[in-house]
Design a protein around this motif. Sequence first.
Motif, PDB file in Angstrom:
ATOM      1  N   ASN A 306       0.730  -1.165   0.206  1.00 28.25           N
ATOM      2  CA  ASN A 306      -0.059   0.026  -0.110  1.00 28.25           C
ATOM      3  C   ASN A 306       0.844   1.498   0.120  1.00 28.25           C
ATOM      4  OD1 ASN A 306      -2.350  -1.410   0.144  1.00 28.25           O
ATOM      5  ND2 ASN A 306      -2.244  -1.917   2.263  1.00 28.25           N
ATOM      6  N   ALA A 307       2.049   1.059   0.394  1.00 29.72           N
ATOM      7  CA  ALA A 307       2.972   2.287   0.413  1.00 29.72           C
ATOM      8  C   ALA A 307       4.313   1.741   0.728  1.00 29.72           C
ATOM      9  CB  ALA A 307       2.788   3.214   1.846  1.00 29.72           C
ATOM     10  N   ALA A 308       5.059   2.830  -0.107  1.00 26.08           N
ATOM     11  CA  ALA A 308       6.470   2.770  -0.313  1.00 26.08           C
ATOM     12  C   ALA A 308       7.407   3.665   0.489  1.00 26.08           C
ATOM     13  CB  ALA A 308       7.035   2.848  -1.859  1.00 26.08           C
ATOM     14  N   TRP A 309       8.292   3.224   1.463  1.00 27.64           N
ATOM     15  CA  TRP A 309       9.223   4.184   2.147  1.00 27.64           C
ATOM     16  C   TRP A 309      10.904   3.993   1.658  1.00 27.64           C
ATOM     17  CZ3 TRP A 309       7.320   7.693   5.665  1.00 27.64           C
ATOM     18  CH2 TRP A 309       5.911   7.537   5.973  1.00 27.64           C
ATOM     19  N   SER A 310      11.311   5.471   1.770  1.00 32.13           N
ATOM     20  CA  SER A 310      12.857   5.180   1.607  1.00 32.13           C
ATOM     21  C   SER A 310      13.260   6.243   2.366  1.00 32.13           C
ATOM     22  CB  SER A 310      12.962   5.590   0.080  1.00 32.13           C
ATOM     23  OG  SER A 310      14.325   5.960  -0.343  1.00 32.13           O
ATOM     24  N   ASN A 311      14.337   5.759   2.935  1.00 34.96           N
ATOM     25  CA  ASN A 311      15.265   6.939   3.663  1.00 34.96           C
ATOM     26  C   ASN A 311      16.370   7.565   2.920  1.00 34.96           C
ATOM     27  OD1 ASN A 311      16.928   4.530   3.549  1.00 34.96           O
ATOM     28  ND2 ASN A 311      17.760   4.733   5.568  1.00 34.96           N
ATOM     29  N   PHE A 312      16.832   8.648   3.287  1.00 34.62           N
ATOM     30  CA  PHE A 312      17.899   9.462   2.503  1.00 34.62           C
ATOM     31  C   PHE A 312      18.713  10.172   3.715  1.00 34.62           C
ATOM     32  CE2 PHE A 312      14.250  12.517   3.184  1.00 34.62           C
ATOM     33  CZ  PHE A 312      14.760  13.626   3.577  1.00 34.62           C
ATOM     34  N   SER A 313      19.663  10.679   3.303  1.00 33.06           N
ATOM     35  CA  SER A 313      20.801  11.237   4.177  1.00 33.06           C
ATOM     36  C   SER A 313      22.093  11.878   3.299  1.00 33.06           C
ATOM     37  CB  SER A 313      21.590  10.153   4.997  1.00 33.06           C
ATOM     38  OG  SER A 313      22.551  10.810   5.962  1.00 33.06           O
ATOM     39  N   SER A 314      22.273  12.802   3.826  1.00 37.95           N
ATOM     40  CA  SER A 314      23.387  13.533   3.312  1.00 37.95           C
ATOM     41  C   SER A 314      24.171  14.610   4.277  1.00 37.95           C
ATOM     42  CB  SER A 314      22.909  14.732   2.331  1.00 37.95           C
ATOM     43  OG  SER A 314      22.102  15.892   2.941  1.00 37.95           O
ATOM     44  N   ILE A 315      25.818  14.470   3.736  1.00 40.80           N
ATOM     45  CA  ILE A 315      26.594  15.398   4.815  1.00 40.80           C
ATOM     46  C   ILE A 315      27.455  16.128   3.762  1.00 40.80           C
ATOM     47  CG2 ILE A 315      28.519  15.095   6.328  1.00 40.80           C
ATOM     48  CD1 ILE A 315      27.559  12.644   7.307  1.00 40.80           C
ATOM     49  N   GLY A 316      27.512  17.392   4.145  1.00 41.66           N
ATOM     50  CA  GLY A 316      28.198  18.323   3.388  1.00 41.66           C
ATOM     51  C   GLY A 316      29.013  19.314   4.108  1.00 41.66           C
ATOM     52  N   LEU A 317      29.749  19.909   3.497  1.00 43.19           N
ATOM     53  CA  LEU A 317      30.663  21.196   3.832  1.00 43.19           C
ATOM     54  C   LEU A 317      30.282  22.520   3.109  1.00 43.19           C
ATOM     55  CD1 LEU A 317      34.247  19.530   4.453  1.00 43.19           C
ATOM     56  CD2 LEU A 317      32.496  20.577   6.265  1.00 43.19           C
ATOM     57  N   ASN A 318      30.204  23.705   3.810  1.00 46.76           N
ATOM     58  CA  ASN A 318      29.870  24.843   2.722  1.00 46.76           C
ATOM     59  C   ASN A 318      31.073  25.808   3.295  1.00 46.76           C
ATOM     60  OD1 ASN A 318      27.561  24.087   1.982  1.00 46.76           O
ATOM     61  ND2 ASN A 318      26.431  24.590   4.097  1.00 46.76           N
ATOM     62  N   LEU A 319      31.906  26.214   2.083  1.00 49.30           N
ATOM     63  CA  LEU A 319      32.755  27.194   2.094  1.00 49.30           C
ATOM     64  C   LEU A 319      32.453  28.335   1.398  1.00 49.30           C
ATOM     65  CD1 LEU A 319      35.633  27.753   2.996  1.00 49.30           C
ATOM     66  CD2 LEU A 319      36.347  26.841   0.624  1.00 49.30           C
ATOM     67  N   ASN A 320      32.579  29.512   2.157  1.00 51.52           N
ATOM     68  CA  ASN A 320      32.251  30.831   1.483  1.00 51.52           C
ATOM     69  C   ASN A 320      33.618  31.488   1.562  1.00 51.52           C
ATOM     70  OD1 ASN A 320      30.833  32.890   0.291  1.00 51.52           O
ATOM     71  ND2 ASN A 320      30.332  33.648   2.617  1.00 51.52           N
ATOM     72  N   ILE A 321      33.929  32.040   0.433  1.00 54.08           N
ATOM     73  CA  ILE A 321      35.159  32.896   0.078  1.00 54.08           C
ATOM     74  C   ILE A 321      34.589  34.169  -0.432  1.00 54.08           C
ATOM     75  CG2 ILE A 321      37.493  33.096  -0.633  1.00 54.08           C
ATOM     76  CD1 ILE A 321      37.640  30.144  -0.575  1.00 54.08           C
ATOM     77  N   PRO A 322      34.557  35.191   0.413  1.00 57.89           N
ATOM     78  CA  PRO A 322      34.246  36.423  -0.278  1.00 57.89           C
ATOM     79  C   PRO A 322      35.473  37.007  -1.368  1.00 57.89           C
ATOM     80  CG  PRO A 322      34.100  36.675   1.903  1.00 57.89           C
ATOM     81  CD  PRO A 322      34.758  35.419   1.808  1.00 57.89           C
TER      82      PRO A 322
END
Length: 444
Positions: A306-322
């Motif tokens: 009747n229903a389908a389930w899926s997990n998800f995950s993400s890991i990231g780095l954000n670098l900001n250089i003016p």
Amino acid sequence: MKYKVSILLAFLGFFAQAQEQLTLKDAVNYALQNKAEAVKARLDVENSEYQIDEVRASALPQISANGGLTYNAIIQKSAVPGEFFGQGDGIVMIPFGLPWQTNAAVSLNQQLFNQAVFTGLKAAKTTREFYKINAQLTEEQVIEKVANSYYEAYKTDSQIKTIDKTIANTTRVRDVIKSLFDNGLAKKIDLDRTEVALNNLKGTRQQLVNALQLQENALKYLIGMDMNQDIELPNNTFEVTKHALVDESVTIENRTEIQLLEKQTELLTLNKKAIEAQGYPSLSMNATYGYLGFGEKLPWFQTLPNAAWSNFSSIGLNLNIPIFNGGSVKAKVKQAQVALDRLEADKRDVRLGLDMSLKNAITQLNNSLITLNIQKENVNLAKEVLDNIENNYKFGLATLTDLLDAETQYADAQNNHTNALLDYKVAEIQLIKAKGALKSLTEE
């Protein structure tokens, strides 16, 4: 009997509150606890702690949870070449997705390097110290106002006591003249002149009583006391105290105003660093974990088919250089430096003014002490003259005019002595302020 005792205790309690003897120490401490300025200064210090918590929070992990539920009433179709489905060159419209879709996720964001955040935390702690010094300065300003108002009221109270003595003495002279007049040994005009002088004294006394009431009300307002509370000033307020003696080693460096300006310099310096930090790179980490659910019906509490389930995950780095911002950061840094330069100019001017106040306070106190000693000597001389003329008048060797003039001169000498005491106490307050020791008035 029980009710009688209760009524008696209640009456005694009311009587105890009916009039309160108020010393300068009591007045100052009462003001520091109840006056709005002092209360708000303490609240500013308390609020600075919350400001630190707010800035610190930006350096801690930021965790949030979100979820959603979507019902696709009309599922969007995508165009696919018919040859994929064995239908020649035609186009086939195929729906992608299911009517129901839901999601739930937890996200985390953590600053790894952000100079603006770290500088902001230092600035918040410095702000707390600034508010503490400002609260101390506010308390000193309250103490100065209360002390000046207190001494002004005490001067009027002393003048009332002086005029009461003059009225008592004039009444005694009037009674002597009346006795002489009744026996044919004094003139009616002498008796009338004495009555006029006595009435004038009573009128002056009433004016002083009214002035004292106004001054006491002003004092109650300054310390935050209920206007209905009666107060009584002690008899030893106008005394030459030792804590105001001049010490040649006294400097202005411990003045709260100087400490406040130094703390302002720290804040402006940190503000400049925070602006410069806008041009530095920043690094942060983010992570997300969640679930997606799909189904022909509401997928909650449903599983296959009747229903389908899926997990998800993400890991990231954000670098900001003016790289380039049009020079706005550079312009803001220069503005911050100008603010620092302006404060340095203010600091030089304040130091000069405080140094002048210290020199003037020392000079004024010394002059007031000289005047006080002179007026004290005048009171003694005027009293001797009055006693001599009064004795001479009884034996017909002095006129009534001489006697009344002597009484007036004695009263004037006493009032001048009281005024000299007030000038001395005000000068004492200014010297204590110049020494940065106004808080000592709370410990007398």
